[in-house]
Scaffold this motif. Structure first.
Motif, PDB file in Angstrom:
ATOM      1  N   LYS A 111      42.736 -14.850  55.012  1.00 49.97           N
ATOM      2  CA  LYS A 111      43.819 -15.381  54.182  1.00 49.97           C
ATOM      3  C   LYS A 111      45.173 -15.364  54.886  1.00 49.97           C
ATOM      4  N   GLY A 112      45.218 -14.887  56.134  1.00 50.79           N
ATOM      5  CA  GLY A 112      46.475 -14.849  56.874  1.00 50.79           C
ATOM      6  C   GLY A 112      47.101 -16.224  57.033  1.00 50.79           C
ATOM      7  N   GLY A 113      46.277 -17.210  57.370  1.00 50.60           N
ATOM      8  CA  GLY A 113      46.795 -18.569  57.526  1.00 50.60           C
ATOM      9  C   GLY A 113      47.319 -19.129  56.224  1.00 50.60           C
ATOM     10  N   GLU A 114      46.662 -18.770  55.110  1.00 55.48           N
ATOM     11  CA  GLU A 114      47.068 -19.290  53.801  1.00 55.48           C
ATOM     12  C   GLU A 114      48.393 -18.695  53.350  1.00 55.48           C
ATOM     13  N   TYR A 115      48.520 -17.360  53.391  1.00 51.87           N
ATOM     14  CA  TYR A 115      49.802 -16.806  52.955  1.00 51.87           C
ATOM     15  C   TYR A 115      50.894 -17.074  53.982  1.00 51.87           C
ATOM     16  N   GLY A 116      50.500 -17.210  55.260  1.00 52.24           N
ATOM     17  CA  GLY A 116      51.484 -17.584  56.274  1.00 52.24           C
ATOM     18  C   GLY A 116      52.058 -18.964  56.003  1.00 52.24           C
ATOM     19  N   GLY A 117      51.170 -19.921  55.652  1.00 53.27           N
ATOM     20  CA  GLY A 117      51.619 -21.278  55.359  1.00 53.27           C
ATOM     21  C   GLY A 117      52.486 -21.346  54.118  1.00 53.27           C
ATOM     22  N   GLN A 118      52.102 -20.636  53.065  1.00 52.23           N
ATOM     23  CA  GLN A 118      52.854 -20.678  51.812  1.00 52.23           C
ATOM     24  C   GLN A 118      54.221 -20.017  51.936  1.00 52.23           C
TER      25      GLN A 118
ATOM     26  N   GLY B  97      49.251  -3.976  45.333  1.00 55.25           N
ATOM     27  CA  GLY B  97      50.575  -4.467  45.719  1.00 55.25           C
ATOM     28  C   GLY B  97      50.520  -5.786  46.463  1.00 55.25           C
ATOM     29  N   THR B  98      49.538  -5.926  47.383  1.00 55.14           N
ATOM     30  CA  THR B  98      49.402  -7.167  48.149  1.00 55.14           C
ATOM     31  C   THR B  98      49.126  -8.346  47.237  1.00 55.14           C
ATOM     32  N   CYS B  99      48.404  -8.097  46.159  1.00 54.75           N
ATOM     33  CA  CYS B  99      48.078  -9.160  45.209  1.00 54.75           C
ATOM     34  C   CYS B  99      49.337  -9.840  44.665  1.00 54.75           C
ATOM     35  N   PHE B 100      50.407  -9.064  44.488  1.00 53.04           N
ATOM     36  CA  PHE B 100      51.627  -9.594  43.879  1.00 53.04           C
ATOM     37  C   PHE B 100      52.769  -9.787  44.878  1.00 53.04           C
ATOM     38  N   ALA B 101      52.485  -9.648  46.181  1.00 45.82           N
ATOM     39  CA  ALA B 101      53.526  -9.781  47.207  1.00 45.82           C
ATOM     40  C   ALA B 101      54.011 -11.230  47.315  1.00 45.82           C
ATOM     41  N   THR B 102      55.321 -11.397  47.568  1.00 40.66           N
ATOM     42  CA  THR B 102      55.916 -12.742  47.648  1.00 40.66           C
ATOM     43  C   THR B 102      56.767 -12.940  48.899  1.00 40.66           C
ATOM     44  N   SER B 103      56.712 -12.009  49.835  1.00 38.60           N
ATOM     45  CA  SER B 103      57.548 -12.137  51.034  1.00 38.60           C
ATOM     46  C   SER B 103      56.886 -11.447  52.224  1.00 38.60           C
ATOM     47  N   TYR B 104      57.418 -11.746  53.403  1.00 41.92           N
ATOM     48  CA  TYR B 104      56.953 -11.095  54.633  1.00 41.92           C
ATOM     49  C   TYR B 104      57.118  -9.584  54.522  1.00 41.92           C
TER      50      TYR B 104
ATOM     51  N   LEU C  18      54.456  -7.993  52.177  1.00 41.82           N
ATOM     52  CA  LEU C  18      53.143  -8.003  52.809  1.00 41.82           C
ATOM     53  C   LEU C  18      53.076  -6.974  53.934  1.00 41.82           C
ATOM     54  N   TYR C  19      54.158  -6.880  54.687  1.00 42.46           N
ATOM     55  CA  TYR C  19      54.227  -5.942  55.794  1.00 42.46           C
ATOM     56  C   TYR C  19      54.156  -4.503  55.278  1.00 42.46           C
ATOM     57  N   GLY C  20      54.910  -4.209  54.213  1.00 38.25           N
ATOM     58  CA  GLY C  20      54.937  -2.853  53.656  1.00 38.25           C
ATOM     59  C   GLY C  20      53.589  -2.409  53.120  1.00 38.25           C
TER      60      GLY C  20
END
Length: 516
Positions: free
Chosen positions: A34-41, A93-100, A103-105
């Motif tokens: 899913k890295g490419g997907e959340y990276g693109g969004q 937490g990752t489920c509801f993450a909205t920023s770099y 996601l990083y944290g």
């Protein structure tokens, strides 16, 4: 075999350990698929996606090495409940993450939990199966690909769900292992049971390996502090970190009065290309395989699942393979197979793709557990510390070096191709990137999308088509680039195998017999 525990208690504990590592595999599969997907969004480039991936790996060293120093005092059970909490928070937490940053944290929390898990399960398995260390550690580490296969199939079969929901799959094994650990009885560490002093454990690591681990950790903490705060990273941070790591190593060496075991240090060094060959390539395998599988109507995510499935199967039957090869000999053969597979994949077509892919997957099957088995069998006086230091350096290095090297190679290949096809567009959107001592230019994804959207329709379509074509070509280029890491492993482990052969053959060190 530990006689303090009954057979039922050993099995319950072993499978609890197995599930805890499988949970980490679930998180790994999510970030790969899913890295490419959340990276693109979220408008992230390949390097930033690589940093998020790395954030789930490099913090492992903090808790893995840190807890190795105090596990004698804390015992094994309570640290595992700390891992349980960290992994659960990360999944939700990752489920509801909205920023770099978010996601990083949450990736860092996953890494810290994973570090505790590795710190506990490796010495526990070596202690309860102390006459079958390499075999049982290899079976234990079948949990990693098992988690990848299970999570990968769940993600692919429910691909229409928003990307964040897929992070929740990790909660399933987390909850189950938490329940199993509640009723598990833990053994006394093999080193402690044999009466090997704490200082003797530290001497096995000594100056050399302490300096390497410290350098990697200091370097990455500085990088990420600069990324997440207003602190400006010094231009020569690589060399500053190298000096600081050497200083920490010297202090450790002075306290222990030991340079460390040279062959153990070599194994720590070899974990850098080994971790890159296994985990670093797996991180990008879906994207690497996308151009290779084009036109076959196959989800590229299956590449990771098939690779992990092959690894899982052969790790479960490691005992049969180890009857014919010593750990270093098997590692040398593994390097040859995975290098051949990657080189072949970079140009293969049709059915040859799958044959080459099986070679690659077979090659990486025994990397990690064979190194752990080698260290457990040859350096039992090091207890949890040597076992976990070598693993921590591998995980630390792939987060800091391996994954990002492949991401940068991707970006560089795209930049070079687009420079030929769209030089004016590249000039407007390129940026300078620095990594370790290297400098390169890449395309800023956000700038590129903004500039392209403002072009006339015909030019816009041409620019997008050129970028897509170069992105596909980059997959092939990086497969060939990645082959250099297993080539290094094949040569190095080949010489180590020959060294043992010249000394009468490879033999595990018996702790009780060797310690006086």
């Amino acid at each position: 075999m530990d006689t303090q525990l009954t057979e039922k208690e050993r099995k319950t504990l072993f499978w609890a350990c197995f599930l805890s590592l499988a949970a980490a595999g679930f998180g790994f599969a999510f970030r790969v698929l899913k890295g490419g997907e959340y990276g693109g969004q979220l408008g992230l480039d390949n390097h930033e996606v690589g940093q998020i991936f790395g954030a789930s790996l490099w913090p492992i060293a903090i808790t893995m090495i840190g807890f190795s120093l105090i596990i004698d005092k804390t015992g094994y059970k309570w640290p595992m409940f700390g891992a349980f909490v960290l992994q659960l928070i990360s999944a939700v937490g990752t489920c509801f993450a909205t920023s770099y940053a978010q996601l990083y944290g949450y990736a860092i929390l996953a890494g810290l939990g994973h570090g505790i898990i590795e710190c506990v399960i490796n010495p526990v398995t070596a202690s309860i199966y102390n006459k079958q260390k390499t075999k049982m550690l290899t079976i234990l580490h079948a949990a990693w690909p098992c988690g990848i296969v299970a999570s990968g199939l769940l993600i692919i079969s429910t691909s229409k769900l928003p990307w964040g929901y897929h992070s929740l799959w990790m909660a399933i094994p987390v909850v189950i292992y938490g329940v199993l650990f509640l009723k598990s009885k833990f053994p006394v560490d093999e080193r402690v049971k044999a009466g090997v002093p704490y200082m003797e454990m530290l001497k096995q690591v000594g100056f050399l390996s302490a300096a390497l681990a410290s350098f990697l950790l200091i370097f990455e903490i500085g990088n990420q502090t600069a990324k997440l705060t207003t602190w400006e990273l010094p231009a020569n941070w690589f060399y500053i970190s190298l000096g600081a790591g050497a200083a920490v190593g010297l202090l450790f060496g002075a306290v222990t009065k030991s340079i460390g075991k040279p062959l153990f240090f070599l194994m720590c060094l070899l974990m850098i290309p080994l971790a890159t060959a296994e985990l670093g390539t797996d991180q990008w395998i879906s994207k690497l395989m996308r151009p290779v599988l084009e036109g076959m109507d196959v989800n590229p995510g299956f590449a990771l699942v098939i690779s992990a499935g092959i690894m899982m199967f052969f790790r479960f039957f490691a005992g049969n393979v180890l009857k014919f090869f010593s750990p270093p000999a098997l590692l040398a053969i593994s390097g040859i197979l995975s290098a051949a597979g990657l080189i072949w994949l970079s140009s293969a077509t049709s059915v040859a793709i799958f044959i080459a892919f099986v070679l690659y997957a077979l090659g990486q099957t025994y990397y990690w557990p064979c190194v752990l088995g080698f260290v457990a069998e040859r350096y039992p006086r090091g207890g949890a510390l040597t076992l976990n230091t070598v693993s921590a350096i591998g995980l630390l290095s792939v987060g800091i070096i391996g994954g990002q090297l492949l991401g940068i190679a991707f970006d560089k290949s795209i930049h070079d191709g687009m420079t030929k096809d769209q030089p004016a567009l590249v000039q407007q959107t390129e940026q300078d990137k620095n990594f370790l001592w290297m400098h390169n230019k890449t395309i800023d994804a956000k700038k590129f999308n903004t500039v392209v959207d403002e072009l006339p329709e015909t030019e816009k379509e041409t620019a997008k088509a050129d970028f897509t074509a170069n992105d596909k070509k980059a997959g092939r280029d990086v497969l060939k680039y990645a082959a250099q890491f297993p080539i290094v492993l094949a040569i190095a482990f080949g010489f180590i195998a020959l060294y043992f052969k010249s000394r009468g053959g490879y033999k595990p060190v018996e702790l009780e017999a060797s310690w006086e």
